[in-house]
Design a protein around this motif. Structure first.
Motif, PDB file in Angstrom:
ATOM      1  N   ASP A 168      -0.616  26.773  32.208  1.00 43.12           N
ATOM      2  CA  ASP A 168      -0.738  27.850  31.229  1.00 43.12           C
ATOM      3  C   ASP A 168      -2.119  28.490  31.237  1.00 43.12           C
ATOM      4  OD1 ASP A 168       1.839  27.332  30.162  1.00 43.12           O
ATOM      5  OD2 ASP A 168       1.010  25.713  28.939  1.00 43.12           O
ATOM      6  N   PHE A 169      -3.103  27.789  31.752  1.00 48.88           N
ATOM      7  CA  PHE A 169      -4.500  28.187  31.581  1.00 48.88           C
ATOM      8  C   PHE A 169      -5.189  28.237  32.935  1.00 48.88           C
ATOM      9  CE2 PHE A 169      -8.933  26.700  30.562  1.00 48.88           C
ATOM     10  CZ  PHE A 169      -9.338  27.817  29.845  1.00 48.88           C
ATOM     11  N   VAL A 170      -5.707  29.410  33.299  1.00 50.50           N
ATOM     12  CA  VAL A 170      -6.490  29.560  34.526  1.00 50.50           C
ATOM     13  C   VAL A 170      -7.944  29.677  34.103  1.00 50.50           C
ATOM     14  CG1 VAL A 170      -6.906  30.906  36.610  1.00 50.50           C
ATOM     15  CG2 VAL A 170      -4.580  30.694  35.706  1.00 50.50           C
ATOM     16  N   ALA A 171      -8.776  28.829  34.678  1.00 51.97           N
ATOM     17  CA  ALA A 171     -10.162  28.717  34.232  1.00 51.97           C
ATOM     18  C   ALA A 171     -11.150  28.918  35.357  1.00 51.97           C
ATOM     19  CB  ALA A 171     -10.380  27.323  33.621  1.00 51.97           C
ATOM     20  N   ALA A 172     -12.332  29.313  34.949  1.00 48.84           N
ATOM     21  CA  ALA A 172     -13.497  29.236  35.819  1.00 48.84           C
ATOM     22  C   ALA A 172     -14.201  27.927  35.456  1.00 48.84           C
ATOM     23  CB  ALA A 172     -14.437  30.414  35.578  1.00 48.84           C
ATOM     24  N   TRP A 173     -14.731  27.265  36.468  1.00 50.29           N
ATOM     25  CA  TRP A 173     -15.453  26.006  36.264  1.00 50.29           C
ATOM     26  C   TRP A 173     -16.937  26.325  36.338  1.00 50.29           C
ATOM     27  CZ3 TRP A 173     -13.328  20.722  37.433  1.00 50.29           C
ATOM     28  CH2 TRP A 173     -14.305  19.729  37.334  1.00 50.29           C
ATOM     29  N   VAL A 174     -17.643  26.054  35.244  1.00 51.40           N
ATOM     30  CA  VAL A 174     -19.080  26.294  35.163  1.00 51.40           C
ATOM     31  C   VAL A 174     -19.775  24.953  34.967  1.00 51.40           C
ATOM     32  CG1 VAL A 174     -20.946  27.438  33.885  1.00 51.40           C
ATOM     33  CG2 VAL A 174     -18.719  28.590  34.167  1.00 51.40           C
ATOM     34  N   THR A 175     -20.699  24.649  35.861  1.00 51.15           N
ATOM     35  CA  THR A 175     -21.480  23.416  35.753  1.00 51.15           C
ATOM     36  C   THR A 175     -22.837  23.738  35.152  1.00 51.15           C
ATOM     37  OG1 THR A 175     -20.381  22.404  37.646  1.00 51.15           O
ATOM     38  CG2 THR A 175     -22.545  21.530  37.072  1.00 51.15           C
ATOM     39  N   GLY A 219     -16.821  34.705  21.303  1.00 48.22           N
ATOM     40  CA  GLY A 219     -15.365  34.592  21.371  1.00 48.22           C
ATOM     41  C   GLY A 219     -14.819  33.969  22.638  1.00 48.22           C
ATOM     42  N   ILE A 220     -15.571  33.047  23.224  1.00 51.26           N
ATOM     43  CA  ILE A 220     -15.119  32.405  24.469  1.00 51.26           C
ATOM     44  C   ILE A 220     -14.793  30.936  24.194  1.00 51.26           C
ATOM     45  CG2 ILE A 220     -15.717  31.760  26.835  1.00 51.26           C
ATOM     46  CD1 ILE A 220     -17.667  34.145  26.838  1.00 51.26           C
ATOM     47  N   PRO A 221     -13.532  30.558  24.370  1.00 51.03           N
ATOM     48  CA  PRO A 221     -13.202  29.137  24.249  1.00 51.03           C
ATOM     49  C   PRO A 221     -13.700  28.380  25.469  1.00 51.03           C
ATOM     50  CG  PRO A 221     -11.265  30.370  24.906  1.00 51.03           C
ATOM     51  CD  PRO A 221     -12.368  31.374  24.691  1.00 51.03           C
ATOM     52  N   CYS A 222     -13.974  27.103  25.283  1.00 53.04           N
ATOM     53  CA  CYS A 222     -14.352  26.290  26.437  1.00 53.04           C
ATOM     54  C   CYS A 222     -13.812  24.881  26.268  1.00 53.04           C
ATOM     55  CB  CYS A 222     -15.867  26.265  26.651  1.00 53.04           C
ATOM     56  SG  CYS A 222     -16.782  25.248  25.492  1.00 53.04           S
ATOM     57  N   ASN A 223     -13.524  24.286  27.378  1.00 53.84           N
ATOM     58  CA  ASN A 223     -13.136  22.885  27.432  1.00 53.84           C
ATOM     59  C   ASN A 223     -14.260  22.186  28.168  1.00 53.84           C
ATOM     60  OD1 ASN A 223     -10.147  22.720  26.475  1.00 53.84           O
ATOM     61  ND2 ASN A 223     -10.327  24.574  27.676  1.00 53.84           N
ATOM     62  N   TYR A 253     -21.376  12.063  34.660  1.00 53.19           N
ATOM     63  CA  TYR A 253     -22.529  11.189  34.518  1.00 53.19           C
ATOM     64  C   TYR A 253     -23.826  11.990  34.573  1.00 53.19           C
ATOM     65  CZ  TYR A 253     -25.635   7.229  35.086  1.00 53.19           C
ATOM     66  OH  TYR A 253     -26.633   6.303  34.894  1.00 53.19           O
ATOM     67  N   HIS A 254     -23.909  12.948  35.481  1.00 54.99           N
ATOM     68  CA  HIS A 254     -25.134  13.718  35.676  1.00 54.99           C
ATOM     69  C   HIS A 254     -25.134  15.073  34.976  1.00 54.99           C
ATOM     70  CE1 HIS A 254     -26.757  10.912  38.610  1.00 54.99           C
ATOM     71  NE2 HIS A 254     -25.549  10.860  39.135  1.00 54.99           N
ATOM     72  N   HIS A 255     -23.965  15.696  34.867  1.00 53.19           N
ATOM     73  CA  HIS A 255     -23.901  17.065  34.355  1.00 53.19           C
ATOM     74  C   HIS A 255     -22.703  17.244  33.428  1.00 53.19           C
ATOM     75  CE1 HIS A 255     -26.828  18.061  37.433  1.00 53.19           C
ATOM     76  NE2 HIS A 255     -26.022  17.539  38.340  1.00 53.19           N
ATOM     77  N   ASP A 256     -22.778  18.295  32.643  1.00 55.44           N
ATOM     78  CA  ASP A 256     -21.635  18.713  31.835  1.00 55.44           C
ATOM     79  C   ASP A 256     -21.003  19.914  32.521  1.00 55.44           C
ATOM     80  OD1 ASP A 256     -21.730  16.878  29.560  1.00 55.44           O
ATOM     81  OD2 ASP A 256     -23.680  17.800  29.189  1.00 55.44           O
ATOM     82  N   HIS A 257     -19.698  20.021  32.368  1.00 56.38           N
ATOM     83  CA  HIS A 257     -18.927  21.053  33.043  1.00 56.38           C
ATOM     84  C   HIS A 257     -18.056  21.747  31.998  1.00 56.38           C
ATOM     85  CE1 HIS A 257     -20.079  19.025  36.791  1.00 56.38           C
ATOM     86  NE2 HIS A 257     -19.887  17.929  36.082  1.00 56.38           N
ATOM     87  N   LEU A 258     -17.911  23.048  32.151  1.00 53.64           N
ATOM     88  CA  LEU A 258     -17.124  23.830  31.212  1.00 53.64           C
ATOM     89  C   LEU A 258     -15.975  24.509  31.942  1.00 53.64           C
ATOM     90  CD1 LEU A 258     -20.092  25.735  29.547  1.00 53.64           C
ATOM     91  CD2 LEU A 258     -19.074  23.592  28.776  1.00 53.64           C
ATOM     92  N   LEU A 259     -14.812  24.495  31.338  1.00 53.67           N
ATOM     93  CA  LEU A 259     -13.689  25.295  31.805  1.00 53.67           C
ATOM     94  C   LEU A 259     -13.541  26.427  30.806  1.00 53.67           C
ATOM     95  CD1 LEU A 259     -11.132  22.486  32.717  1.00 53.67           C
ATOM     96  CD2 LEU A 259     -12.697  23.696  34.241  1.00 53.67           C
ATOM     97  N   VAL A 260     -13.730  27.648  31.278  1.00 52.11           N
ATOM     98  CA  VAL A 260     -13.637  28.825  30.420  1.00 52.11           C
ATOM     99  C   VAL A 260     -12.584  29.761  31.006  1.00 52.11           C
ATOM    100  CG1 VAL A 260     -16.049  28.638  29.672  1.00 52.11           C
ATOM    101  CG2 VAL A 260     -15.484  30.080  31.636  1.00 52.11           C
ATOM    102  N   PRO A 261     -11.979  30.606  30.179  1.00 52.82           N
ATOM    103  CA  PRO A 261     -10.985  31.536  30.727  1.00 52.82           C
ATOM    104  C   PRO A 261     -11.591  32.338  31.880  1.00 52.82           C
ATOM    105  CG  PRO A 261     -10.991  31.615  28.337  1.00 52.82           C
ATOM    106  CD  PRO A 261     -12.168  30.787  28.740  1.00 52.82           C
TER     107      PRO A 261
END
Length: 133
Positions: A68-75, A99-103, A108-116
């Motif tokens: 259902d959800f297509v995301a860009a992966w941002v590290t 207005g941007i949702p993120c998952n 261990y080393h970094h945080d990663h975001l999945l955004v629309p």
């Protein structure tokens, strides 16, 4: 190497980087999320309802897996400590303001975001503004 714990330093050092491929988040029954599929997954989380996998969209499409959800992966390339307090909240708040949702996925080393995917550039801009504040 331990990570950074100081929130101000973390935010100054966010340095968001986008991976080139589109990603999807799917949930499958454990019996369908076998070793081959888990090997393709960039991230996997076991939940009571099934196994959540983050896959490249191309891999999901090739296997006929619905999403259902297509995301860009941002590290966030800053090496945050696992004991750091407030970074996830600050990042989420900065994205929420525009207005941007993120998952959020914590490595261990970094945080990663999945955004629309259609908001990826806006998300990176908002994160850079946060780092410059």
């Amino acid at each position: 190497m331990t990570g950074i714990t100081d929130l101000a330093e973390l935010l100054r050092s966010l340095e968001p980087v986008r991976r080139p491929d589109p990603y999807v988040l799917v949930s499958l029954p454990p019996v369908l999320a076998g070793p081959e599929l888990r090997d393709l997954a960039e991230a996997a989380i076991r939940e009571d309802e099934g196994v959540s996998l983050v896959l490249r969209r191309l891999d999901a499409d090739d296997r006929g897996i619905a999403y259902d959800f297509v995301a860009a992966w941002v590290t966030l390339t800053v090496h945050s400590s696992l004991e750091a307090v407030g970074m996830a909240a600050a990042v989420s708040a900065a994205l929420a303001q525009v207005g941007i949702p993120c998952n959020l996925l914590a490595g261990y080393h970094h945080d990663h975001l999945l955004v629309p995917i259609e908001r990826a550039d806006d998300a990176i801009e908002a994160l850079r503004r946060l780092a410059d504040a």
